[in-house]
Design a protein around this motif. Structure first.
Motif, PDB file in Angstrom:
ATOM      1  N   ILE A   1      20.137 -20.964  21.619  1.00  0.00           N
ATOM      2  CA  ILE A   1      20.237 -19.572  21.052  1.00  0.00           C
ATOM      3  C   ILE A   1      19.072 -18.210  19.997  1.00  0.00           C
ATOM      4  O   ILE A   1      18.811 -19.125  19.471  1.00  0.00           O
TER       5      ILE A   1
ATOM      6  N   PHE B   1      17.921 -16.164  17.462  1.00  0.00           N
ATOM      7  CA  PHE B   1      18.194 -15.403  16.211  1.00  0.00           C
ATOM      8  C   PHE B   1      17.528 -14.034  15.563  1.00  0.00           C
ATOM      9  O   PHE B   1      16.759 -13.914  16.122  1.00  0.00           O
ATOM     10  N   GLY B   2      17.421 -13.484  15.019  1.00  0.00           N
ATOM     11  CA  GLY B   2      16.882 -12.100  14.191  1.00  0.00           C
ATOM     12  C   GLY B   2      16.596 -11.132  15.351  1.00  0.00           C
ATOM     13  O   GLY B   2      17.591 -11.106  15.976  1.00  0.00           O
ATOM     14  N   GLN B   3      15.321 -10.800  15.189  1.00  0.00           N
ATOM     15  CA  GLN B   3      15.073  -9.538  15.731  1.00  0.00           C
ATOM     16  C   GLN B   3      14.678  -9.962  17.359  1.00  0.00           C
ATOM     17  O   GLN B   3      14.595  -9.820  18.356  1.00  0.00           O
TER      18      GLN B   3
ATOM     19  N   ALA C   1      13.687 -24.756  16.377  1.00  0.00           N
ATOM     20  CA  ALA C   1      14.819 -25.944  16.081  1.00  0.00           C
ATOM     21  C   ALA C   1      15.114 -26.396  17.419  1.00  0.00           C
ATOM     22  O   ALA C   1      15.634 -25.377  18.280  1.00  0.00           O
TER      23      ALA C   1
ATOM     24  N   ASN D   1      18.334 -29.408  18.283  1.00  0.00           N
ATOM     25  CA  ASN D   1      19.077 -30.459  17.507  1.00  0.00           C
ATOM     26  C   ASN D   1      19.372 -29.384  15.842  1.00  0.00           C
ATOM     27  O   ASN D   1      19.078 -30.578  15.094  1.00  0.00           O
ATOM     28  N   LYS D   2      18.780 -28.387  15.482  1.00  0.00           N
ATOM     29  CA  LYS D   2      19.012 -28.611  13.879  1.00  0.00           C
ATOM     30  C   LYS D   2      18.153 -28.962  13.428  1.00  0.00           C
ATOM     31  O   LYS D   2      17.687 -28.609  12.118  1.00  0.00           O
ATOM     32  N   LYS D   3      16.780 -29.718  13.418  1.00  0.00           N
ATOM     33  CA  LYS D   3      15.215 -29.531  13.322  1.00  0.00           C
ATOM     34  C   LYS D   3      14.828 -29.020  13.640  1.00  0.00           C
ATOM     35  O   LYS D   3      14.051 -28.974  15.126  1.00  0.00           O
ATOM     36  N   GLN D   4      13.514 -28.307  12.795  1.00  0.00           N
ATOM     37  CA  GLN D   4      12.782 -27.805  12.994  1.00  0.00           C
ATOM     38  C   GLN D   4      11.678 -28.735  13.854  1.00  0.00           C
ATOM     39  O   GLN D   4      11.525 -29.782  13.429  1.00  0.00           O
TER      40      GLN D   4
ATOM     41  N   THR E   1      20.335 -28.614  22.103  1.00  0.00           N
ATOM     42  CA  THR E   1      20.782 -27.183  21.571  1.00  0.00           C
ATOM     43  C   THR E   1      19.320 -26.944  20.983  1.00  0.00           C
ATOM     44  O   THR E   1      18.868 -27.612  20.253  1.00  0.00           O
TER      45      THR E   1
ATOM     46  N   ALA F   1      16.780 -23.899  19.364  1.00  0.00           N
ATOM     47  CA  ALA F   1      16.864 -22.753  19.130  1.00  0.00           C
ATOM     48  C   ALA F   1      15.514 -21.980  18.559  1.00  0.00           C
ATOM     49  O   ALA F   1      14.470 -22.018  18.274  1.00  0.00           O
TER      50      ALA F   1
ATOM     51  N   LEU G   1      13.862 -19.080  16.030  1.00  0.00           N
ATOM     52  CA  LEU G   1      13.558 -19.205  14.813  1.00  0.00           C
ATOM     53  C   LEU G   1      12.325 -17.653  14.844  1.00  0.00           C
ATOM     54  O   LEU G   1      11.502 -18.582  14.500  1.00  0.00           O
ATOM     55  N   PRO G   2      12.798 -16.253  14.408  1.00  0.00           N
ATOM     56  CA  PRO G   2      11.786 -15.649  13.857  1.00  0.00           C
ATOM     57  C   PRO G   2      12.148 -15.586  12.502  1.00  0.00           C
ATOM     58  O   PRO G   2      13.255 -16.678  11.551  1.00  0.00           O
TER      59      PRO G   2
ATOM     60  N   PHE H   1      12.069 -16.512   8.244  1.00  0.00           N
ATOM     61  CA  PHE H   1      13.721 -16.269   7.634  1.00  0.00           C
ATOM     62  C   PHE H   1      13.066 -15.499   6.776  1.00  0.00           C
ATOM     63  O   PHE H   1      11.467 -15.469   5.988  1.00  0.00           O
TER      64      PHE H   1
END
Lengths: 76, 146, 146, 76
Positions: A6, A8-10, A49, A51-54, A66, A68, A70-71, A73
């Motif tokens: 997934i 996010f952001g830009q 990240a 499973n939701k952990k960086q 999963t 992610a 993440l650009p 924050f």
């Protein structure tokens, strides 16, 4: 082995909001595959990240994990 | 005491009346001596001569709530607080509206003030939330936090 | 800009709804990015096994307003603020009610937060205001600030 | 020469809220006169304001000046 990605952001403007990638062993391989497919990614800063952990070191990926992208924050 | 992760996200701006009501609820807790509140308000920055009309916030909500829970636990462990409340907007928030509400209370002011400041800093640095600045001419730019 | 001394005293407690309304008024100032608020609430301290029921505040009002004006000017000179609002109760304020409201706003959060804290510290140290703690058994004791 | 004295906080329980004193040249003489008249005053900490300004050195008093006796502040 299916990995959900997934975005996010830009970064979602470059990669879309979701990707599914097969046969990727770990986060480093994932990044190599993504950078190959989306060369513009080199212009963006992001962290990963799992499973939701960086994660800050190469991390093994398993079925249905999963990831992610993440650009930087900018909440608040 | 174990605390459960709470939802912090509100779709749309945080109403001033909601903040007033939140303050009013604390009058029954007479162990409180001081409250510290931080409010983030969307600023009509001018960038390249064009004004910011709104910020559209998105978040990786599940991860943000887990991270916020972790921050909340760390702040409670560090400061003698009676409570912490945090609300962050999602969606399009126009300039002048409130997008962040952090509210800490304690018996003595220092703990509430320090905890509020630290919570705000951690939210800005650690929560996976993104703001997209929407200009008056409808161009956009992704916000960056200092 | 020269600012005139403002009255800061309110007879009785500061209503949470008044605080909400005060916040709402700032939505038209879109140069603001952050608000910092401190609220003092009367605490039901237990001293020698008896609970504080209320604090009765008195002040040397004329001197306090001059001093507050001086503090306000110094804080405006030191920090890049859009505004400062200060309200302090006089008279009997029961435990759980709000007796002090300090509200600072600025483009970026640091100025608002630092200015709010410094204003609170200076109010406590420098304003000629006195609190008399009234206990549940109607005995009294003059409050001392830390 | 008439000097108005206003008294606040816990001190007003000892001295009352207002006093008018005649023929006092300065704040030091005033304090001596008050301590003589109200020996309990020795048990209280206070500062003096002349015409709404706190003074820390002996200050000359003139007709219709207002002197305030201020015990430690406890606002907020």
């Amino acid at each position: 082995m299916k990995i959900n990605i997934i975005i996010f952001g830009q970064l979602s403007e470059v990669l879309g909001e979701n990707l599914v990638i097969d046969n990727i062993a770990d986060t480093e391989s994932l990044q190599q595959a993504l950078h190959k497919k989306f060369p513009e990614l080199a212009n963006y800063k992001y962290v990963i990240a799992v499973n939701k952990k960086q994660v800050t070191v190469n991390t093994v990926l398993k079925e249905d994990y999963t990831v992610a992208l993440l650009p930087p924050f900018s909440g608040g | 005491m174990e605390r459960k992760p709470k939802n912090i996200f509100i779709l749309g701006p945080i109403a001033a009346s909601f903040i007033g009501e939140s303050i009013a609820k604390h009058s029954t807790n007479t162990a409180i001596g001081g409250h510290s509140i931080f409010l983030g308000q969307v600023r009509a920055d001018i960038i390249n001569e064009i004004k910011v009309a709104a910020i559209e916030y998105t978040a990786y909500e599940e991860m943000a709530l887990e991270k916020m829970h972790e921050i909340r636990e760390a702040i409670f462990a560090k400061y003698p607080l009676t409570c912490i409340h945090v609300y962050h907007s999602l969606g399009k928030i126009v300039a002048g509206e409130i997008c962040l509400f952090v509210f800490t209370s304690s018996a003595h002011r220092k703990a509430a003030i320090d905890a509020c400041n630290e919570t705000v800093e951690r939210i800005k640095a650690e929560l996976p939330v993104w703001g997209k600045e929407i200009f008056l001419d409808e161009s956009i730019q992704w916000k960056t936090n200092k």
